[in-house]
Structures are given as structure tokens and as C-alpha cells.
Design a protein around this motif. Structure first.
Motif, PDB file in Angstrom:
ATOM      1  N   GLY A  37       0.838  -1.455   0.207  1.00  0.00           N
ATOM      2  CA  GLY A  37      -0.159  -0.197   0.144  1.00  0.00           C
ATOM      3  C   GLY A  37       0.824   1.220  -0.077  1.00  0.00           C
ATOM      4  O   GLY A  37       0.784   2.078  -1.072  1.00  0.00           O
ATOM      5  N   ARG A  41       6.790   1.808   2.819  1.00  0.00           N
ATOM      6  CA  ARG A  41       7.194   0.154   2.919  1.00  0.00           C
ATOM      7  C   ARG A  41       7.927  -0.138   1.636  1.00  0.00           C
ATOM      8  O   ARG A  41       8.739  -0.983   1.791  1.00  0.00           O
ATOM      9  CB  ARG A  41       5.750  -0.447   2.992  1.00  0.00           C
ATOM     10  CG  ARG A  41       5.887  -2.046   3.308  1.00  0.00           C
ATOM     11  CD  ARG A  41       4.315  -2.855   3.435  1.00  0.00           C
ATOM     12  NE  ARG A  41       3.482  -1.964   4.604  1.00  0.00           N
ATOM     13  CZ  ARG A  41       2.481  -1.756   4.407  1.00  0.00           C
ATOM     14  NH1 ARG A  41       1.590  -2.550   3.470  1.00  0.00           N
ATOM     15  NH2 ARG A  41       1.750  -1.296   5.269  1.00  0.00           N
ATOM     16  N   MET A 100      -4.166   2.508  -2.028  1.00  0.00           N
ATOM     17  CA  MET A 100      -5.303   1.609  -1.099  1.00  0.00           C
ATOM     18  C   MET A 100      -6.498   1.379  -1.966  1.00  0.00           C
ATOM     19  O   MET A 100      -6.988   2.147  -2.824  1.00  0.00           O
ATOM     20  CB  MET A 100      -5.878   2.412   0.020  1.00  0.00           C
ATOM     21  CG  MET A 100      -4.848   2.487   1.389  1.00  0.00           C
ATOM     22  SD  MET A 100      -5.301   3.530   2.388  1.00  0.00           S
ATOM     23  CE  MET A 100      -5.055   5.104   1.763  1.00  0.00           C
ATOM     24  N   GLY A 101      -6.877  -0.141  -1.866  1.00  0.00           N
ATOM     25  CA  GLY A 101      -8.282  -0.338  -2.255  1.00  0.00           C
ATOM     26  C   GLY A 101      -8.342  -0.910  -3.644  1.00  0.00           C
ATOM     27  O   GLY A 101      -7.429  -0.954  -4.241  1.00  0.00           O
ATOM     28  N   ARG A 124       1.031  -9.820  -2.354  1.00  0.00           N
ATOM     29  CA  ARG A 124       0.449  -8.466  -1.506  1.00  0.00           C
ATOM     30  C   ARG A 124       1.196  -8.562  -0.121  1.00  0.00           C
ATOM     31  O   ARG A 124       1.145  -9.563   0.443  1.00  0.00           O
ATOM     32  CB  ARG A 124      -0.944  -8.347  -1.619  1.00  0.00           C
ATOM     33  CG  ARG A 124      -1.452  -7.326  -0.561  1.00  0.00           C
ATOM     34  CD  ARG A 124      -2.742  -6.907  -0.623  1.00  0.00           C
ATOM     35  NE  ARG A 124      -3.298  -6.400   0.442  1.00  0.00           N
ATOM     36  CZ  ARG A 124      -2.973  -5.191   1.243  1.00  0.00           C
ATOM     37  NH1 ARG A 124      -2.109  -4.382   0.408  1.00  0.00           N
ATOM     38  NH2 ARG A 124      -3.255  -4.807   2.296  1.00  0.00           N
ATOM     39  N   PHE A 125       1.896  -7.535   0.219  1.00  0.00           N
ATOM     40  CA  PHE A 125       2.478  -7.296   1.753  1.00  0.00           C
ATOM     41  C   PHE A 125       1.685  -6.247   2.050  1.00  0.00           C
ATOM     42  O   PHE A 125       2.028  -4.998   1.781  1.00  0.00           O
ATOM     43  CB  PHE A 125       3.878  -7.272   1.508  1.00  0.00           C
ATOM     44  CG  PHE A 125       4.495  -7.051   2.820  1.00  0.00           C
ATOM     45  CD1 PHE A 125       4.171  -7.318   3.987  1.00  0.00           C
ATOM     46  CD2 PHE A 125       5.922  -6.457   2.651  1.00  0.00           C
ATOM     47  CE1 PHE A 125       4.770  -6.778   5.105  1.00  0.00           C
ATOM     48  CE2 PHE A 125       6.723  -6.292   3.935  1.00  0.00           C
ATOM     49  CZ  PHE A 125       5.874  -6.435   5.197  1.00  0.00           C
ATOM     50  N   GLY A 126       0.582  -6.493   3.031  1.00  0.00           N
ATOM     51  CA  GLY A 126      -0.200  -4.987   3.518  1.00  0.00           C
ATOM     52  C   GLY A 126      -0.132  -5.440   4.969  1.00  0.00           C
ATOM     53  O   GLY A 126       0.418  -6.116   5.727  1.00  0.00           O
ATOM     54  N   SER A 127      -1.149  -4.614   5.528  1.00  0.00           N
ATOM     55  CA  SER A 127      -1.594  -4.403   6.978  1.00  0.00           C
ATOM     56  C   SER A 127      -3.028  -4.797   7.174  1.00  0.00           C
ATOM     57  O   SER A 127      -3.637  -4.777   5.976  1.00  0.00           O
ATOM     58  CB  SER A 127      -1.228  -3.099   7.628  1.00  0.00           C
ATOM     59  OG  SER A 127      -1.986  -2.038   7.004  1.00  0.00           O
ATOM     60  N   PHE A 209     -12.718   1.004   4.373  1.00  0.00           N
ATOM     61  CA  PHE A 209     -11.976   0.572   5.761  1.00  0.00           C
ATOM     62  C   PHE A 209     -12.842   0.616   7.038  1.00  0.00           C
ATOM     63  O   PHE A 209     -12.993  -0.111   7.772  1.00  0.00           O
ATOM     64  CB  PHE A 209     -10.974   1.829   6.211  1.00  0.00           C
ATOM     65  CG  PHE A 209     -10.148   1.712   7.316  1.00  0.00           C
ATOM     66  CD1 PHE A 209      -9.212   0.887   7.439  1.00  0.00           C
ATOM     67  CD2 PHE A 209     -10.475   2.265   8.486  1.00  0.00           C
ATOM     68  CE1 PHE A 209      -8.445   0.569   8.501  1.00  0.00           C
ATOM     69  CE2 PHE A 209      -9.700   2.373   9.649  1.00  0.00           C
ATOM     70  CZ  PHE A 209      -8.620   1.259   9.489  1.00  0.00           C
ATOM     71  N   GLU A 242      -9.020  -6.675   5.187  1.00  0.00           N
ATOM     72  CA  GLU A 242      -8.137  -5.631   4.721  1.00  0.00           C
ATOM     73  C   GLU A 242      -8.839  -5.146   3.498  1.00  0.00           C
ATOM     74  O   GLU A 242     -10.140  -5.382   2.982  1.00  0.00           O
ATOM     75  CB  GLU A 242      -6.544  -5.768   4.536  1.00  0.00           C
ATOM     76  CG  GLU A 242      -6.351  -7.355   3.795  1.00  0.00           C
ATOM     77  CD  GLU A 242      -6.494  -7.359   2.568  1.00  0.00           C
ATOM     78  OE1 GLU A 242      -7.701  -7.703   1.877  1.00  0.00           O
ATOM     79  OE2 GLU A 242      -5.753  -7.157   1.530  1.00  0.00           O
ATOM     80  N   MET A 243      -8.115  -4.538   2.353  1.00  0.00           N
ATOM     81  CA  MET A 243      -9.137  -4.041   1.307  1.00  0.00           C
ATOM     82  C   MET A 243      -8.501  -4.324  -0.422  1.00  0.00           C
ATOM     83  O   MET A 243      -8.880  -3.788  -1.105  1.00  0.00           O
ATOM     84  CB  MET A 243      -8.841  -2.333   1.324  1.00  0.00           C
ATOM     85  CG  MET A 243      -9.771  -1.982   2.686  1.00  0.00           C
ATOM     86  SD  MET A 243      -9.469  -0.261   2.997  1.00  0.00           S
ATOM     87  CE  MET A 243     -10.321   0.431   1.636  1.00  0.00           C
ATOM     88  N   GLU A 244      -7.556  -5.157  -0.296  1.00  0.00           N
ATOM     89  CA  GLU A 244      -7.044  -5.471  -1.846  1.00  0.00           C
ATOM     90  C   GLU A 244      -6.852  -6.965  -2.195  1.00  0.00           C
ATOM     91  O   GLU A 244      -6.716  -7.188  -3.289  1.00  0.00           O
ATOM     92  CB  GLU A 244      -5.563  -4.876  -1.795  1.00  0.00           C
ATOM     93  CG  GLU A 244      -5.759  -3.214  -1.866  1.00  0.00           C
ATOM     94  CD  GLU A 244      -5.556  -2.833  -0.359  1.00  0.00           C
ATOM     95  OE1 GLU A 244      -5.266  -3.632   0.496  1.00  0.00           O
ATOM     96  OE2 GLU A 244      -5.849  -1.485  -0.199  1.00  0.00           O
TER      97      GLU A 244
HETATM   98  C1  R1P Z   1      -6.178   0.856   5.396  1.00  0.00           C
HETATM   99  O1  R1P Z   1      -5.557   1.357   6.329  1.00  0.00           O
HETATM  100  C2  R1P Z   1      -5.142   0.298   4.218  1.00  0.00           C
HETATM  101  O2  R1P Z   1      -4.360  -0.550   5.097  1.00  0.00           O
HETATM  102  C3  R1P Z   1      -4.175  -1.848   4.526  1.00  0.00           C
HETATM  103  C4  R1P Z   1      -5.825  -1.984   3.768  1.00  0.00           C
HETATM  104  O3  R1P Z   1      -5.942  -2.893   2.949  1.00  0.00           O
HETATM  105  C5  R1P Z   1      -6.025  -0.491   3.264  1.00  0.00           C
HETATM  106  O4  R1P Z   1      -5.137  -0.454   2.162  1.00  0.00           O
HETATM  107  O5  R1P Z   1      -3.294  -2.456   3.701  1.00  0.00           O
HETATM  108  P1  R1P Z   1      -1.960  -1.593   3.422  1.00  0.00           P
HETATM  109  O6  R1P Z   1      -1.369  -1.364   4.583  1.00  0.00           O
HETATM  110  O7  R1P Z   1      -1.279  -2.529   2.560  1.00  0.00           O
HETATM  111  O8  R1P Z   1      -2.381  -0.198   2.715  1.00  0.00           O
END
Ligand code: R1P
Length: 332
Positions: A37, A41, A100-101, A124-127, A209, A242-244
Motif C-alpha cells: 500500500g 514500505r 489503497m483499495g 501482496r504485503f499489507g496491513s 475501511f 483488509e482491502m485489496e
Molecule cells: C487501510 O488503512 C489500508 O491498510 C491496509 C488496507 O488494506 C488498506 O489499504 O493495507 P496496506 O497497509 O497495504 O495499505
């Protein structure tokens, strides 16, 4: 407004062959990609590329800009897609920050797929947040993902009277099994010694979110009081939100080579190119939705460092077939 002229309204490309939003062209993106995202990072990950130091990464805002050195290529698009390409243990890799998204995942996947020749592996490496009581600062590897979307007509149309639900929850779509196993194995190796827990399970990707992850916001009518329970009912093994990730897994299944193979279509797509995408995802658990806690910021750098090594090792360990089918990179 536009820095270049573009050809074709269907799939716009500028005179250098760069796509409209991600703004890369053939030779600038590797077959193995980590997508994240945030830009910070991405720069952190690129520090693990061969012979790259922080000064090579020349972090700056704005764009578009392009930096080409012998060991690293950086492109920040006007729309803030950041692509960094280099090598890791001698293997070409890219990291692409997409913000994001789901729409950003779609721009990224389609445009990167367009400029890369041969099979790809994308992680994908996200939160994320967790709906189970797993402590923040843990790591999750996605076995699959499903989508949670706001049912817009429920709020504004006649659907409410028809007793439809305010949120739509899809079936799940699996990660590439080999990539998923490699991620788990390499992340365990890196994280165990730092006493970071690694779990694997199902992910849900939401189109917000807030509302479609069951967060409350008194400024809007969201009708989401039962959403987390509904998610758990449909997907009892759901660990993370999460969102992706769903966008990545779903579109990987819809690449023409994969789709036609899975549908047992005798005739392949018109082109015989292999445009397969092997997709995986792993996330840092930032939010615990059960006890309503959020990760302490000082935990993030060490978590990210351990995960980066594990992800890069998994990505290069994956067999993508004959090297001849892979993309030659600029200058190689
Ligand atoms: C929301 O705060 C964002 O963080 C998470 C969600 O999927 C959204 O994109 O992932 P990233 O840290 O990869 O952006």
C-alpha cells in the motif's frame, strides 16, 4: 494536464509505451512482484535488493519522476504508483506501491500484466485487522480471500423492502497453493526467532475501511451491527480483513490462460501467450477487532524487516517455468 499524448481510448499508452496510470513500459517491471500500500514500505523493501543503499532510493514526493541506475530502477507515476525494480540474490524483482483499495489493485494488475511478458508471481504485503483474538504484531498468510461490499441499493433503493442484506459477502477465491506454502515456510523461519507469531487462514477484502469492515461511524447510516457475525457465519475460518487481496486473487484466476485452463476450454484464448499470475498475500496484523487494540508503532520496523526477507525468499524460490519465457529487463 497530461504530460504526454496517449494512443487508444481502450488501453491508453503514451508514445514511450507507458501505461496511463502505473506508467511503466516493457523492461521496467520484473516477473516477480511485491505489491504494497504505502510508499515508505516499498522503499524499505527495496533496501534488501542487491547492492542498493538508502541513498540510491532518493526518496522524494511529487512525480512523475524516473531514476535509472545500474542496480535499481524507480518510477513514481503522476497518479502515485511507485515502481522499484532491482534484483534480489541475483533474481529480478519489483516492488510496486499502489496506495489503497480495489480500484488501485485493478489498475496495477492490468497495467503491470500488460507490460510484463510470461508468467508472473505477485505477493501482496499489507496491513490488516483480525476478527479472531490474535495479538497485534502477528503475521497472517492468506490461504484465500473473499469480498465484502456495501449493498448500495439497500440504502438508497427498494432492496431494503425486499429484505436483502446491507452487505454482500462473496465465496472465497484461493491463493496459489505453492506460493502460499513458500510464504508460510519462509515467514516462519524469519519470524520464529523474533517470537513473532505466524498464522494462516482466510482473508476478507472490504470496499471500505469503515462500514464494510464493521466499524461504527455515527455520521452515516451503515447498518453494519451484525456484519462481523455475518462474515463469521459465512466464513468461520476468516482471520483477517483488509482491502485489496481479493482483487489480486480474483483477477489472477481471471487471467485468460488460467481461466481457460480451469474452465477446461479446449480452445485457448486467441493468443497463446502465458499470462498466468501466481498470487499470494501476507499481512501484518495492526488491529485486533476483538479487544479493540492497535499495534504499537515501535513494533512495525522489526516486523517489516523480518517479513521482507521471508517474502523475497519465497518469491524467488517459486518456480515460474523456463527462464526464456520471462521478461528481459531494461539494461539486462
Ligand atoms: C487501510 O488503512 C489500508 O491498510 C491496509 C488496507 O488494506 C488498506 O489499504 O493495507 P496496506 O497497509 O497495504 O495499505
Amino acid at each position: 494536464y497530461l504530460s504526454h499524448d496517449f494512443e487508444s481510448a481502450n488501453f491508453p499508452l503514451d508514445e514511450e509505451g507507458r501505461t496511463y496510470h502505473v506508467s511503466t513500459r516493457p523492461g521496467e517491471v520484473a516477473n516477480r512482484v511485491i505489491t504494497v500500500g504505502d510508499h515508505y514500505r516499498a522503499f524499505q523493501i527495496a533496501q534488501y535488493f542487491d547492492n542498493v543503499s538508502i541513498k540510491d532510493l532518493n526518496i522524494k514526493d511529487g512525480g512523475p519522476y524516473k531514476i535509472t541506475k545500474s542496480n535499481v530502477f524507480i518510477y513514481m507515476s503522476k497518479r502515485k504508483f511507485l515502481t522499484i525494480t532491482g534484483t534480489y540474490k541475483g533474481v529480478p524483482v519489483s516492488v510496486v506501491a499502489i496506495c489503497m483499495g480495489m480500484p488501485m489493485m485493478d489498475f496495477f494488475l492490468r497495467e503491470v500484466r500488460y507490460v510484463v511478458k510470461g508468467p508472473m508471481a505477485i505477493v501482496r504485503f499489507g496491513s490488516c485487522g483480525t476478527v479472531k483474538d490474535i495479538e497485534t504484531g502477528s503475521v497472517a498468510v492468506a490461504t484465500g480471500s473473499f469480498m465484502i461490499s456495501r449493498n448500495y441499493d439497500y440504502f438508497t433503493g427498494n432492496d431494503r423492502e425486499n429484505e436483502t442484506s446491507p452487505y454482500l459477502i462473496t465465496d472465497s477465491c484461493s491463493a496459489d497453493s505453492e506460493l502460499q506454502e513458500l510464504l508460510y515456510k519462509n515467514l516462519k523461519r524469519e519470524c520464529d526467532s523474533a517470537k513473532i507469531k505466524v498464522v494462516k487462514g482466510l482473508n476478507g477484502s472490504a470496499d471500505s475501511f469503515y462500514s464494510s469492515q464493521g466499524r461504527y461511524d455515527t455520521n452515516f447510516v451503515d447498518s453494519n451491527e451484525e456484519l462481523i457475525n455475518d462474515i463469521k457465519k459465512k466464513h468461520p475460518d476468516c482471520l483477517t480483513l483488509e482491502m485489496e487481496t481479493y482483487g489480486l486473487f480474483h483477477m489472477a484466476k481471471c487471467c485468460t490462460s488460467t481461466y481457460n485452463k480451469e474452465q477446461n476450454k479446449a480452445k485457448r484464448s486467441k493468443s497463446s501467450k502465458n499470462n498466468e499470475i501466481k498470487a499470494g498475500a501476507t499481512t501484518m496484523i495492526f488491529a485486533n477487532r476483538v479487544d479493540n487494540t492497535f499495534i504499537a508503532s515501535e513494533k512495525i520496523p522489526v516486523l517489516q524487516e523480518r517479513m521482507t526477507k521471508g517474502i523475497l525468499d519465497a518469491l524467488i524460490e517459486l518456480d515460474l517455468g523456463d527462464d526464456d519465457d520471462l521478461q528481459p529487463l531494461e539494461g539486462s
